[in-house]
Design a protein around this motif. Sequence first.
Motif: not given
Length: 469
Positions: A154-156, A95, A58, A158, A151, A127, A124
């Motif tokens: 790394g910025r939510a 996330i 994240t 999907k 995530n 993956r 978290e």
Amino acid sequence: MGTVHARSLEPLPMGGPDFGALGEEAELVEVEPEAKQEILENKDVVVQHVHFEGLGRTKDDIIMYEISDVFKAKNLIDVMRKSHEAREKLLRLGIFRHVDVLIDTCQGDDALPNGLDVTFEVTELRRLTGSYNTMVGNNEGSMVLGLKFPNLFGRAEKVTFQFSYGTKETSYGLSFFKPQPGNFERNFSVNLYKVTGQFPWSSLRETDRGISTEFNFPIWKTNHTLKWEGVWRELGCLARTASFSVREESGHSLKSSLSHAMVIDSRNSSILPRRGALLKINQELAGYTGGDVSFLKEDFEFQLNKQLIWDSVFSASLWGGMLVPIGEKPSSIADRFYLGGPTSVRGFSMYSIGPQSEGDYLGGEAYWAGGLHLYTPLPFRPGRGGFGDLFRTHFFLNAGNLCNLNYGDGPRAHLQKLAEYIRWSYGAGIVLRLGNIARLELNYCFPMGVQSGDRICDGVQFGAGIRFL
């Protein structure tokens, strides 16, 4: 739900089990915690540091947007409240599996006398995650299998793949979702899908293959959705006995449309609300961005709920819509409105009101439907405070009409036609709320105003779904 912890500030012995002579150092150690405790009791604090434990892929910037309000807290209660709000925002990102909050006095050389440190302990999501569940639609059920890459960058972001097999519909799709950092309600998504549905009331089978993009954003107390959709539609007959009108609609078409939806929802529950109101307005314009289907479509939904004495709830709802073909080509059976059934005008069979041909219902270009409802607790309140609270007694009065309009006649003629041949029904039954997922209704119905060609359900009628008139 995680907990917010505040460590004890009671003076602790600093020299182990030996409580012998008290020197100057011991007196200083005893005075400092008392000062800290007095400051916290006065609730005059400053959040100096916010720490995260457990972050992996994240990015820091999206986290800072969600926890920035914690630094604005001015007292201990405010710190606890804003920390809890930040926790809810972090979980909403989808996330993290767990988020816990720890509030402690600030330590270190730069520590202020009234300084606090806030620590978020997060776990978290993996993956790749999978899911299996069941879903309830309007009088239909389905099994859903899904794969999700949460995530992703790394910025939510999907990516989701979903397969659904249901009683009337089978679908699979791939979607990408991206929220705006610091404003999760403002988000963008792209969807690829294929949906095959069966509509026995029209002896119709429809297969849609399409792509859509959506942009969701709030404005004041309203939520808006802008959408573009391009879909290749294939219509076919579900049975050999399908009417000529349905066979005439069979074939391929390409629809490209722009749509906008606005929602104002103050209800305390979307399934069985006790108070609040809902207003939903949709507009769709097809044909101006390509395709061989052209129309303008408008519809709305309004609901008002009021809690009465003895834990009773009065509810009133009104639906309406109109479809206007653009050009000389008539509207498609796949775009028209349908009415009737346990989720709309009760006492009639599913979508069995309005224009029909040889027993196949063709839908209409204009409709309205209204309902009055009274929900009360079960007689004698069995299971009160537990399972019994999921059930409600239901009394209802429904009415509506569905028809095609001659758009050269003017608004007054349109209203007169919508006011003709009104179907209505009344009855009573039991409602079961399935959490915030769906609700079940078992009603005894008395259909009235039945017209030639309508199919009725006189007596017991069962309904399941998420959207009821």
